[in-house]
Design a protein around this motif. Structure first.
Motif, mmCIF file in Angstrom:
data_model
loop_
_atom_site.group_PDB
_atom_site.id
_atom_site.type_symbol
_atom_site.label_atom_id
_atom_site.label_comp_id
_atom_site.label_asym_id
_atom_site.label_seq_id
_atom_site.Cartn_x
_atom_site.Cartn_y
_atom_site.Cartn_z
ATOM 1 N N GLU A 19 -12.850 13.261 -3.424
ATOM 2 C CA GLU A 19 -11.853 14.253 -3.830
ATOM 3 C C GLU A 19 -11.575 14.204 -5.331
ATOM 4 O O GLU A 19 -11.604 13.146 -5.938
ATOM 5 N N CYS A 20 -11.287 15.347 -5.869
ATOM 6 C CA CYS A 20 -10.862 15.448 -7.268
ATOM 7 C C CYS A 20 -9.347 15.684 -7.251
ATOM 8 O O CYS A 20 -8.880 16.824 -7.275
ATOM 9 N N LEU A 21 -8.596 14.596 -7.184
ATOM 10 C CA LEU A 21 -7.140 14.670 -7.089
ATOM 11 C C LEU A 21 -6.515 14.759 -8.477
ATOM 12 O O LEU A 21 -7.061 14.231 -9.448
ATOM 13 N N SER A 22 -5.350 15.383 -8.537
ATOM 14 C CA SER A 22 -4.594 15.370 -9.790
ATOM 15 C C SER A 22 -4.193 13.927 -10.083
ATOM 16 O O SER A 22 -4.117 13.093 -9.169
ATOM 17 N N PRO A 23 -3.927 13.598 -11.342
ATOM 18 C CA PRO A 23 -3.502 12.229 -11.664
ATOM 19 C C PRO A 23 -2.258 11.808 -10.878
ATOM 20 O O PRO A 23 -2.158 10.665 -10.441
ATOM 21 N N GLN A 24 -1.311 12.736 -10.674
ATOM 22 C CA GLN A 24 -0.080 12.418 -9.954
ATOM 23 C C GLN A 24 -0.372 12.065 -8.491
ATOM 24 O O GLN A 24 0.154 11.093 -7.959
ATOM 25 N N LYS A 25 -1.202 12.860 -7.835
ATOM 26 C CA LYS A 25 -1.524 12.599 -6.430
ATOM 27 C C LYS A 25 -2.335 11.321 -6.287
ATOM 28 O O LYS A 25 -2.150 10.567 -5.337
ATOM 29 N N ASN A 54 7.299 16.667 -1.716
ATOM 30 C CA ASN A 54 6.446 17.832 -1.919
ATOM 31 C C ASN A 54 4.994 17.407 -2.114
ATOM 32 O O ASN A 54 4.081 18.017 -1.555
ATOM 33 N N ARG A 55 4.758 16.359 -2.900
ATOM 34 C CA ARG A 55 3.393 15.864 -3.109
ATOM 35 C C ARG A 55 2.809 15.334 -1.808
ATOM 36 O O ARG A 55 1.640 15.536 -1.516
ATOM 37 N N LEU A 56 3.632 14.634 -1.000
ATOM 38 C CA LEU A 56 3.155 14.124 0.288
ATOM 39 C C LEU A 56 2.754 15.286 1.192
ATOM 40 O O LEU A 56 1.719 15.236 1.864
ATOM 41 N N GLY A 57 3.562 16.326 1.209
ATOM 42 C CA GLY A 57 3.244 17.509 2.017
ATOM 43 C C GLY A 57 1.954 18.164 1.576
ATOM 44 O O GLY A 57 1.141 18.579 2.408
ATOM 45 N N GLU A 62 -3.634 19.492 2.338
ATOM 46 C CA GLU A 62 -4.857 19.825 1.611
ATOM 47 C C GLU A 62 -5.957 18.770 1.676
ATOM 48 O O GLU A 62 -7.129 19.106 1.521
ATOM 49 N N VAL A 63 -5.606 17.495 1.858
ATOM 50 C CA VAL A 63 -6.603 16.438 1.677
ATOM 51 C C VAL A 63 -6.724 15.498 2.880
ATOM 52 O O VAL A 63 -7.815 15.279 3.407
ATOM 53 N N TYR A 70 -2.919 10.675 7.684
ATOM 54 C CA TYR A 70 -1.674 11.424 7.583
ATOM 55 C C TYR A 70 -0.616 10.511 6.966
ATOM 56 O O TYR A 70 -0.491 9.353 7.358
ATOM 57 N N LEU A 71 0.105 11.026 6.004
ATOM 58 C CA LEU A 71 1.212 10.281 5.403
ATOM 59 C C LEU A 71 2.473 10.587 6.195
ATOM 60 O O LEU A 71 2.798 11.748 6.436
#
Length: 94
Positions: A19-25, A54-57, A62-63, A70-71
């Motif tokens: 995956e190409c995740l954002s730095p925050q994720k 929101n990031r967890l959702g 998406e990933v 699942y988180l």
């Protein structure tokens, strides 16, 4: 569909490779991998992600499903107190 490894650790390694995740994720997932019982305020402070739920959702939508992951958030066994002396959760009638 990826051929998924059995362990959560191996699935997380695969996720970071694929995956190409954002730095925050990416920071959020790496922190949660080593601190699975972290509180929301801790995630916001340590990971600089703004509003962690929101990031967890987003990750759950998406990933994570592609890796069979699942988180999950859960309430603490005992309520936390905020800076105003209020409980983080309450039961009606308390």
């Amino acid at each position: 569909m990826l051929n998924l490894p059995e362990s959560i650790e191996e699935r997380m390694q695969l996720l970071f490779i694929e995956e190409c995740l954002s730095p925050q994720k990416s920071r959020l997932l790496k922190y949660l991998a080593s601190h699975p019982d972290a509180w929301t305020h801790e995630l916001a402070q340590k990971c600089a992600v703004g509003y962690p739920p929101n990031r967890l959702g987003e990750l759950n939508k998406e990933v994570m499903p592609r890796y069979g992951l699942y988180l999950h958030c859960h309430m603490p066994q005992k309520p936390l107190m905020n800076r105003y002396g209020e409980k983080s959760w309450f039961i009606s009638g308390e």
